[in-house]
Motif scaffolding. Structure first.
Motif, PDB file in Angstrom:
ATOM      1  N   SER A   4     -24.893 126.408  -8.873  1.00  0.00           N
ATOM      2  CA  SER A   4     -25.659 125.367  -9.517  1.00  0.00           C
ATOM      3  C   SER A   4     -25.906 125.785 -10.964  1.00  0.00           C
ATOM      4  O   SER A   4     -26.313 126.909 -11.226  1.00  0.00           O
ATOM      5  N   VAL A   5     -25.614 124.871 -11.878  1.00  0.00           N
ATOM      6  CA  VAL A   5     -25.719 125.173 -13.309  1.00  0.00           C
ATOM      7  C   VAL A   5     -26.646 124.153 -13.944  1.00  0.00           C
ATOM      8  O   VAL A   5     -26.521 122.960 -13.679  1.00  0.00           O
ATOM      9  N   GLN A   6     -27.573 124.607 -14.762  1.00  0.00           N
ATOM     10  CA  GLN A   6     -28.389 123.682 -15.547  1.00  0.00           C
ATOM     11  C   GLN A   6     -28.002 123.863 -17.004  1.00  0.00           C
ATOM     12  O   GLN A   6     -27.929 124.997 -17.488  1.00  0.00           O
ATOM     13  N   ALA A   7     -27.735 122.781 -17.697  1.00  0.00           N
ATOM     14  CA  ALA A   7     -27.219 122.898 -19.054  1.00  0.00           C
ATOM     15  C   ALA A   7     -27.841 121.876 -19.981  1.00  0.00           C
ATOM     16  O   ALA A   7     -27.968 120.699 -19.646  1.00  0.00           O
ATOM     17  N   LYS A   8     -28.198 122.350 -21.159  1.00  0.00           N
ATOM     18  CA  LYS A   8     -28.697 121.454 -22.207  1.00  0.00           C
ATOM     19  C   LYS A   8     -27.506 120.870 -22.966  1.00  0.00           C
ATOM     20  O   LYS A   8     -26.615 121.613 -23.393  1.00  0.00           O
ATOM     21  N   LEU A   9     -27.499 119.553 -23.100  1.00  0.00           N
ATOM     22  CA  LEU A   9     -26.423 118.850 -23.801  1.00  0.00           C
ATOM     23  C   LEU A   9     -27.054 118.009 -24.906  1.00  0.00           C
ATOM     24  O   LEU A   9     -28.054 117.335 -24.667  1.00  0.00           O
ATOM     25  N   VAL A  10     -26.472 118.061 -26.084  1.00  0.00           N
ATOM     26  CA  VAL A  10     -27.021 117.281 -27.204  1.00  0.00           C
ATOM     27  C   VAL A  10     -25.952 116.330 -27.747  1.00  0.00           C
ATOM     28  O   VAL A  10     -24.778 116.679 -27.803  1.00  0.00           O
ATOM     29  N   ARG A  77     -30.456 123.684 -30.628  1.00  0.00           N
ATOM     30  CA  ARG A  77     -30.753 125.088 -30.323  1.00  0.00           C
ATOM     31  C   ARG A  77     -30.713 125.302 -28.814  1.00  0.00           C
ATOM     32  O   ARG A  77     -31.337 124.565 -28.061  1.00  0.00           O
ATOM     33  N   GLY A  78     -29.945 126.308 -28.389  1.00  0.00           N
ATOM     34  CA  GLY A  78     -29.882 126.612 -26.949  1.00  0.00           C
ATOM     35  C   GLY A  78     -29.014 125.659 -26.146  1.00  0.00           C
ATOM     36  O   GLY A  78     -28.923 125.782 -24.929  1.00  0.00           O
ATOM     37  N   ALA A  79     -28.378 124.710 -26.831  1.00  0.00           N
ATOM     38  CA  ALA A  79     -27.524 123.775 -26.103  1.00  0.00           C
ATOM     39  C   ALA A  79     -26.245 124.467 -25.656  1.00  0.00           C
ATOM     40  O   ALA A  79     -25.690 125.306 -26.368  1.00  0.00           O
ATOM     41  N   ALA A  80     -25.770 124.106 -24.468  1.00  0.00           N
ATOM     42  CA  ALA A  80     -24.499 124.629 -23.955  1.00  0.00           C
ATOM     43  C   ALA A  80     -23.343 123.747 -24.406  1.00  0.00           C
ATOM     44  O   ALA A  80     -22.203 124.194 -24.498  1.00  0.00           O
ATOM     45  N   ALA A  81     -23.646 122.476 -24.651  1.00  0.00           N
ATOM     46  CA  ALA A  81     -22.600 121.534 -25.043  1.00  0.00           C
ATOM     47  C   ALA A  81     -23.142 120.556 -26.073  1.00  0.00           C
ATOM     48  O   ALA A  81     -24.310 120.176 -26.027  1.00  0.00           O
ATOM     49  N   ALA A  82     -22.265 120.169 -26.998  1.00  0.00           N
ATOM     50  CA  ALA A  82     -22.620 119.166 -28.000  1.00  0.00           C
ATOM     51  C   ALA A  82     -21.534 118.096 -28.029  1.00  0.00           C
ATOM     52  O   ALA A  82     -20.340 118.408 -28.033  1.00  0.00           O
ATOM     53  N   VAL A  83     -21.975 116.848 -28.044  1.00  0.00           N
ATOM     54  CA  VAL A  83     -21.071 115.712 -28.157  1.00  0.00           C
ATOM     55  C   VAL A  83     -21.308 115.113 -29.538  1.00  0.00           C
ATOM     56  O   VAL A  83     -22.400 114.617 -29.822  1.00  0.00           O
ATOM     57  N   LEU A 112     -21.229 127.469 -27.847  1.00  0.00           N
ATOM     58  CA  LEU A 112     -21.358 126.007 -27.702  1.00  0.00           C
ATOM     59  C   LEU A 112     -20.004 125.336 -27.424  1.00  0.00           C
ATOM     60  O   LEU A 112     -19.036 125.566 -28.144  1.00  0.00           O
ATOM     61  N   PHE A 113     -19.956 124.510 -26.405  1.00  0.00           N
ATOM     62  CA  PHE A 113     -18.753 123.723 -26.101  1.00  0.00           C
ATOM     63  C   PHE A 113     -18.909 122.376 -26.801  1.00  0.00           C
ATOM     64  O   PHE A 113     -19.846 121.635 -26.539  1.00  0.00           O
ATOM     65  N   MET A 114     -17.968 122.087 -27.713  1.00  0.00           N
ATOM     66  CA  MET A 114     -18.106 120.878 -28.538  1.00  0.00           C
ATOM     67  C   MET A 114     -17.026 119.863 -28.222  1.00  0.00           C
ATOM     68  O   MET A 114     -15.852 120.209 -28.117  1.00  0.00           O
ATOM     69  N   VAL A 115     -17.460 118.603 -28.128  1.00  0.00           N
ATOM     70  CA  VAL A 115     -16.512 117.506 -27.923  1.00  0.00           C
ATOM     71  C   VAL A 115     -16.659 116.519 -29.078  1.00  0.00           C
ATOM     72  O   VAL A 115     -17.778 116.118 -29.415  1.00  0.00           O
ATOM     73  N   LEU A 116     -15.532 116.158 -29.667  1.00  0.00           N
ATOM     74  CA  LEU A 116     -15.523 115.119 -30.694  1.00  0.00           C
ATOM     75  C   LEU A 116     -15.177 113.810 -30.003  1.00  0.00           C
ATOM     76  O   LEU A 116     -14.121 113.689 -29.374  1.00  0.00           O
ATOM     77  N   LYS A 165     -17.048 120.398 -15.953  1.00  0.00           N
ATOM     78  CA  LYS A 165     -15.994 121.316 -15.477  1.00  0.00           C
ATOM     79  C   LYS A 165     -15.943 122.568 -16.328  1.00  0.00           C
ATOM     80  O   LYS A 165     -15.810 123.680 -15.826  1.00  0.00           O
ATOM     81  N   HIS A 166     -16.034 122.381 -17.642  1.00  0.00           N
ATOM     82  CA  HIS A 166     -16.016 123.535 -18.537  1.00  0.00           C
ATOM     83  C   HIS A 166     -17.213 124.445 -18.263  1.00  0.00           C
ATOM     84  O   HIS A 166     -17.064 125.670 -18.170  1.00  0.00           O
ATOM     85  N   LEU A 167     -18.397 123.860 -18.123  1.00  0.00           N
ATOM     86  CA  LEU A 167     -19.607 124.660 -17.939  1.00  0.00           C
ATOM     87  C   LEU A 167     -19.615 125.359 -16.568  1.00  0.00           C
ATOM     88  O   LEU A 167     -20.165 126.445 -16.430  1.00  0.00           O
ATOM     89  N   ALA A 168     -18.988 124.736 -15.588  1.00  0.00           N
ATOM     90  CA  ALA A 168     -18.940 125.332 -14.247  1.00  0.00           C
ATOM     91  C   ALA A 168     -18.074 126.593 -14.250  1.00  0.00           C
ATOM     92  O   ALA A 168     -18.264 127.477 -13.415  1.00  0.00           O
ATOM     93  N   LYS A 169     -17.130 126.646 -15.199  1.00  0.00           N
ATOM     94  CA  LYS A 169     -16.218 127.805 -15.283  1.00  0.00           C
ATOM     95  C   LYS A 169     -16.860 128.998 -15.971  1.00  0.00           C
ATOM     96  O   LYS A 169     -16.411 130.109 -15.823  1.00  0.00           O
TER      97      LYS A 169
END
Ligand code: GTP
Length: 170
Positions: A4-10, A77-83, A112-116, A165-169
């Motif tokens: 189980s993963v908890q992730a902040k996404l912005v 700040r502290g985000a695991a992923a940014a869109v 940080l995992f970034m998606v454009l 999927k990325h964060l689970a890895k």
């Protein structure tokens, strides 16, 4: 059980690019033609179950208006992923997205995992930013690139699944 993963996404991007609309589409399956502009930021929570893990997103939908820019670091700040979202009908919004990417590269979490995200692809006849330009920028900067429409729901669930999927890895 599986992990189980908890992730902040912005979500970041110019005003009117569709950040709130993408989140509402994902979290509630809704879309509004007259979505109100966000003030400050809005918080949403949503869980995705994958085979290998359950990912619970804490989502911060930031306000794109320039007067809120100084608040952004609190949200990334502290985000695991940014869109980072732009609107394919606005070259200005694509340039603004590049500024966000630069700011995140300099000041964001180093992992940080970034998606454009190129949003509003349903408005193809009004397109000002070519797919290859978005894709090339993303590739050169090590970002995942996706074209979406919050209006038609094209690629919206896929966007959040790719992040999960990325964060689970990791
Ligand atoms: P701020 O809160 O001001 O930063 O804006 P935002 O990026 O959250 O944009 P918002 O979701 O409020 O959408 C702005 C406008 O674009 C609204 O009128 C939406 O209905 C419209 N919109 C959002 N996504 C799409 C889309 O994929 N296609 C079309 N045609 N319109 C969209």
């Amino acid at each position: 059980g599986s992990k189980s993963v908890q992730a902040k996404l912005v979500l970041l991007g110019d005003m009117g690019t569709g950040k709130t609309s993408l989140v509402l589409r994902f979290v509630k399956g809704q879309f509004f033609d007259f979505q109100e502009s966000t003030i400050g930021a809005a918080f949403f929570s949503q869980t995705i179950s994958l085979n290998e893990a359950t990912v619970k997103f804490d989502i911060w939908d930031t306000a794109g208006q320039e007067r809120y820019h100084s608040l952004a670091p609190m949200y990334y700040r502290g985000a695991a992923a940014a869109v980072v979202v732009y609107d394919i009908t606005s070259m200005d919004s694509f340039l603004r997205a590049q500024k966000w990417v630069q700011e995140l590269q300099r000041q964001g979490n180093p992992t940080l995992f970034m998606v454009l995200v190129a949003n509003k692809v349903d408005l193809a006849s009004k397109r000002k930013v070519e797919e290859k330009d978005g894709e090339t920028y993303a590739r050169e900067n090590g970002l995942l690139y996706m074209e979406t429409s919050a209006k038609t729901a094209q690629n919206v669930n896929e966007l959040f699944y790719e992040i999960a999927k990325h964060l689970a890895k990791t």
